[in-house]
Design an enzyme around this catalytic site. Structure first.
Site, short mmCIF file in Angstrom:
data_model
loop_
_atom_site.label_atom_id
_atom_site.label_comp_id
_atom_site.label_asym_id
_atom_site.label_seq_id
_atom_site.Cartn_x
_atom_site.Cartn_y
_atom_site.Cartn_z
CD GLU A 330 51.38 23.81 20.46
OE1 GLU A 330 50.67 23.39 19.53
OE2 GLU A 330 52.46 24.43 20.28
CG ASP A 372 39.82 54.64 52.10
OD1 ASP A 372 38.92 55.50 52.06
OD2 ASP A 372 40.13 54.03 53.13
CG ASP A 718 42.01 51.01 55.55
OD1 ASP A 718 40.93 51.46 55.13
OD2 ASP A 718 42.69 51.59 56.41
CG ASP A 722 37.77 50.94 51.40
OD1 ASP A 722 37.10 51.89 50.98
OD2 ASP A 722 38.59 51.03 52.32
CD GLU A 787 57.30 26.44 14.38
OE1 GLU A 787 56.21 25.88 14.61
OE2 GLU A 787 58.08 26.82 15.27
CG ASN A 819 55.19 25.56 18.89
OD1 ASN A 819 56.02 26.16 18.21
ND2 ASN A 819 54.01 25.21 18.44
#
Length: 990
Positions: A330, A372, A718, A722, A787, A819
């Site tokens: 968990e 690029d 940039d 792109d 466990e 847990n």
């Protein structure tokens, strides 16, 4: 130039709605295709009709997942679904127990609730809280709204001048329609795609779309092949680009989503987000754990019912619930999220901003970086690299636009000599001095130093104006020619501006008040000096002499051939080449201020009988740190590739200089790529590392081809062009300084310093994060398996008749504590583990390796079995021991405590696969010691504090019981350390 056409009132024909290669049509054909009227423009009625037909000129949002869809999607995880099922079953059992109690006491349900016959469903509530927290955590990670489209919309000009109803109007850009006549000038942002009808010295900066650093000179009388790449369509303008110089009249051909910008928007929105390697591995982990848990649950419930009888079904079901809770880690989602967040903090300190958390781990899995060129591998600055004069070749050094560097003569054998001192340049190299003077005088840009810049990594020198002219000013500065001083000394008297037809610019400066450093020593006693720059071939045609040292001599055919050959050599290296010339005059010619196109080549044209100075070769130069970064990539097993819209010769030159490609390697162009099938492209991407003149669609295809081969691809960029590939790539990396908003919003990571080397640093951090994730997954799941096996064995070991039917040694609430807290806090500390020395000296792990690869699964099963064996042995001893005490239930607390303390030793040991605990430097990660100490104290609090005892169902242990727990827990650490010693002996023996 003006285009006339007959007046038309009909609406556009149907063909206009189909894709048309407008660059392949001459202006008249485009006008007829759209039934336009350049002289008067469309009427208001026609505009309304076309708006109804084509829609507004704006980018559309196709929509994405709603907030509720994202939120509900978080609860589709198989482990969370199993926990939800466990919570409902647990709540149902509590209600059934309460109902039984009310029946036995002959009470109504309401009376049963009032008298506390129904137990508080703390296990179910705790599970529901965990499920909600995990779902909320996932939602917060995923709910960031996509803003790439809104960033693209910013590139659309809000207002535009058009010709309509026989007059010039200013209208909203969204009201433009195909067939409109749009008027553009310097400073405007182009509001739609269009075919140029008229122009005057029109230059447009298209870097955001094509990736080219320099402005594009547009032309009217040009028809091109339909397959011409985007960067070579010189007769078109595109939405979102910027007019740098001149003016033009444009026939609007495409609007809205049909523009090149619109096509990019469509691609961005059509890209489906793929799961990251981490998400794929976590999904695999969840399926494996749930499957294994369900198999064990069935075995325990069915086998136990068959062996013990149907009357024990409910008790066996309680056992299975604890097993199901035990198998699910968990705390793992929270630990992973915090680990990724810590990784982002470390990356920010190394100038990489992570926008999406999973990208941190993805970086560690990257096998290919598709970069690029402009602004990423290069400086996005036109820097002079070489000079070619009549009697000498000169190599130019320096960084960016800084007016510092050296001028180094190069002999015929290519050997570089000592730099020419700037102080004696006029005496030692008068021809070079004269060429640099022409660079300053024939120039409209401004080079200035921003003294407010304090960042050492950022140059304070900047250019206002055209980048090419800025490069010439920086070149002149290397010879100590100061622009401000030179323009005062030689004031401009007249100019003939650059035009796309002439492909040159000329200025006339007065030299009669030049002072002691006058150019008269070289040029003679002239009162006016004319300086010209432009296309080498066309400018050379206007020259009849050539500067040789301090003298001008006649230009021979051999000289012309040599100059053209040198020009070709520079161009073949990917350099942009300019020619420079001059002419001394006794007075300012009257034609200088009234130059007309019809004067070109005539006797009255002042741009005749020039003296050739030389060639200037310039390039968007590579960043100085990139070569080392590329070398580090290769050492780390990462393949760098260049994908650019720039010219193939330029791309090849840069790639070879940086080590991305070798001499003779193939450069694949967009035109060639267009003709390839996807299968052929997938075969080519394994061999070709440089792609030039590509469009946004091509970038997408390349990234997809790499991904289809199983590669984890990073894409840097940039520009607006792109953005689709950035979004498609496994990790998109945008430039923080030069990057457009569209590229940043489509990316997973932003480089704050636009430094390619930062990608390597971020990749190192990504590998560290992945190593730490594997480390704490080993830590958490090893105990979880122990466990589960312990709980499953309880019905076989503890006699039902002697324990009142309570077969569960660990309650779901105790398992959640282990847990979340006992496992969770040390796991977070393990996330702070520093990098191993060889983290960047090994290739990336297989992109799609499973979470259990490289021995992790075997380790978890092996250690889980050891946990189970030791704990089961403790359970048998403690059960028998507890029966003779006043606390017969204390055996459960001993099992609970032993498992928790064993994990503390496990946390200390799992830091290294080879070093013993005593050999490790505890101060290299002090968080582990702190977490182990804190968690141990918290566990003791659960055992000895009455309120916590009541809530968690524990009982106080006596001193003997506590020592036994510590002793059994230590056995697990002894086993793990013994494994390390055995492996060390085994490998030393081999």
């Amino acid at each position: 130039m003006t285009i006339d056409s007959p007046a038309r009132t009909a609406t556009p024909n149907a063909a206009a709605a189909k894709p048309v290669a407008w660059h392949s049509l001459d202006p008249q054909a485009a006008i007829e295709q759209l039934q336009a009227r350049p002289e008067t423009g469309l009427s208001s009625a026609e505009v309304r009709d076309r708006l109804a037909q084509y829609g507004p000129n704006e980018l559309e949002d196709v929509g994405g997942r709603s907030v509720w869809e994202i939120l509900l999607g978080q609860f589709g995880d198989i482990m969370l679904l199993m926990l939800i099922g466990v919570a409902f079953v647990s709540a149902g059992l509590d209600l059934f127990e309460g109902w039984q109690g009310t029946q036995q006491a002959n009470l109504s349900l309401a009376e049963g609730f009032q008298q506390g016959k129904f137990p508080f469903p703390k296990d179910a509530l705790a599970i529901f809280v965990i499920v909600i927290l995990n779902g909320t955590l996932g939602y917060l990670q995923e709910s960031r709204a996509e803003k790439a489209l809104s960033a693209l919309k910013k590139l659309s000009s809000p207002r535009v001048r058009v010709q309509r109803d026989q007059q010039v109007l200013e209208v909203d850009a969204k009201e433009l329609v195909p067939g409109d006549v749009m008027l553009i000038e310097a400073g405007n942002q182009v509001a739609a795609d269009g075919r140029i009808l008229e122009l005057a010295n029109l230059q447009i900066q298209e870097a955001a779309l094509t990736g080219e650093a320099h402005a594009v000179d547009k032309q009217v009388n040009l028809t091109l092949d339909p397959e011409t790449s985007l960067g070579d369509r010189l007769n078109l303008v595109f939405q979102g680009t910027e007019v740098i110089q001149g003016r033009g009249k444009v026939l609007v051909t495409e609007t809205g989503m049909r523009t090149e910008l619109g096509k990019i928007a469509t691609m961005i929105q059509s890209v489906e987000a793929e799961e990251t390697p981490l998400q794929q591995r976590m999904e695999q982990l969840g399926k494996a754990l749930v499957t294994g848990s369900m198999v064990l649950v069935v075995l325990v419930v069915v086998g136990g019912t068959f062996a013990l009888g149907w009357e024990n079904f409910r008790k066996l079901l309680e056992v299975s619930l604890s097993m199901a809770v035990a198998v699910v880690p968990e705390g793992l989602p929270a630990v992973i999220t915090v680990t990724l967040a810590l990784g982002t903090q470390r990356m920010v300190r190394r100038h990489a901003l992570i926008r999406k958390l999973p990208a941190v781990e993805t970086l560690g899995s990257v096998t290919t970086i598709c970069s690029d060129k402009t602004g990423t591998l290069t400086q996005n600055k036109m820097i002079v690299q070489a000079l070619e004069l009549c009697d000498r070749s000169v190599r130019v050094t320096g960084q960016g636009y800084e007016p510092f560097g050296s001028l180094q003569p190069v002999d015929a054998a290519g050997q570089v000599a000592e730099p020419i001192p700037a102080e004696t340049l006029v005496q030692e190299a008068p021809d070079v001095y004269l060429l640099l003077s022409a660079c300053v005088l024939c120039n409209d840009a401004i080079l200035q130093c921003d003294k407010t810049v304090t960042d050492r990594g950022k140059s304070p020198w900047m250019i206002i104006g055209d980048p090419t002219e800025g490069g010439l000013l920086a070149l002149a500065g290397k010879g100590n020619l100061n622009q401000e001083e030179w323009t005062k000394r030689y004031p401009r008297a007249a100019e003939i501006p650059f035009s796309s037809d002439r492909k040159r610019m000329s200025v006339f400066v007065r030299t009669d008040q030049a002072g002691p450093l006058s150019l008269a020593a070289i040029t003679g006693p002239a009162k006016v000096l004319m300086a010209s720059k432009g296309s080498p071939e066309l400018l050379l045609e206007r020259c009849d002499r050539v500067q040789s040292g301090a003298q001008a001599r006649p230009l021979t055919p051999a000289d012309r051939a040599d100059i053209l050959e040198r020009n070709n050599q520079l161009a073949s290296k990917g350099l942009r080449v300019l020619g420079l010339a001059y002419k001394p005059l006794d007075q300012l010619p009257p034609e200088a201020n009234n130059h007309a196109p019809e004067q070109n080549g005539s006797a009255t044209d002042p741009e005749q009988n020039l003296i050739w100075l030389g060639l200037v070769g310039m390039m968007d130069a590579p960043r100085p740190e990139v070569s080392e970064a590329v070398a580090r990539c290769r050492m780390a097993g990462i393949r760098p590739m260049m994908i650019t819209g720039d010219h193939q010769l330029t791309a090849k030159a840069i790639a070879q200089e940086l080590g991305i490609a070798a001499e003779g390697d193939r450069v694949l162009t967009g035109t060639e790529l267009e003709k390839m099938t996807q299968g052929e492209l997938e075969e080519a991407v394994g061999r070709v590392s440089v792609y030039a003149r590509v469009s946004p669609e091509h970038k997408l295809r390349i990234v997809k081809a790499l991904q289809h081969q199983g590669k984890i691809a990073a894409m840097t960029g940039d520009g607006v062009n792109d953005a689709p590939a950035l979004k498609q790539a496994n990790i998109g990396i945008a430039m923080g300084i030069t990057g457009t908003d569209a590229s940043k919003e489509a990316s997973d990571m932003v480089l704050l310093d636009d430094n390619f080397a930062t990608i390597v640093a971020a990749t190192e951090e990504g590998r560290v994060v992945y190593d730490n994730i594997r480390r704490f997954v080993k830590y958490i799941l090893g105990s979880n398996i122990g466990e589960v096996l312990t709980i499953a064995s309880a019905p076989l070991i503890i006699p039902i008749s002697q324990v009142g039917g309570d077969l569960v040694p660990l309650t779901p609430l105790q398992i959640l504590w282990m847990n979340l807290v006992t496992d969770g806090l040390p796991a977070l500390a393990l996330a702070m583990e520093p990098a191993s020395p060889d983290v960047m000296q090994r290739p990336p792990h297989a992109p799609h390796e499973g979470i259990f690869a490289r021995g992790l699964g075997a380790y978890m099963v092996r250690i889980g079995i050891v946990f189970a064996v030791v704990t089961i042995a403790l359970m048998v001893w403690s059960y028998n021991y507890a029966q003779g005490t006043n606390h017969p239930e204390s055996w459960k607390t001993m099992v609970f405590t032993s498992l928790c303390i064993a994990q503390m030793g496990h946390a200390l040991a799992v830091r290294s696969e080879t070093k013993l605990i005593v050999e490790m430097n505890m101060l290299s990660n002090p968080y582990v010691l702190w977490s182990v100490t804190l968690t141990t104290l918290l566990q003791l609090a659960l055992v000895y504090l009455p309120p916590l005892q009541s809530f968690f169902g524990t009982s106080a242990l006596d001193f003997t019981e506590l020592l036994v727990c510590l002793g059994f827990s230590a056995l697990i650490v002894v086993w793990i350390e013994g494994e390390k010693l055995f492996l060390r002996w085994f490998w030393n023996k081999r």
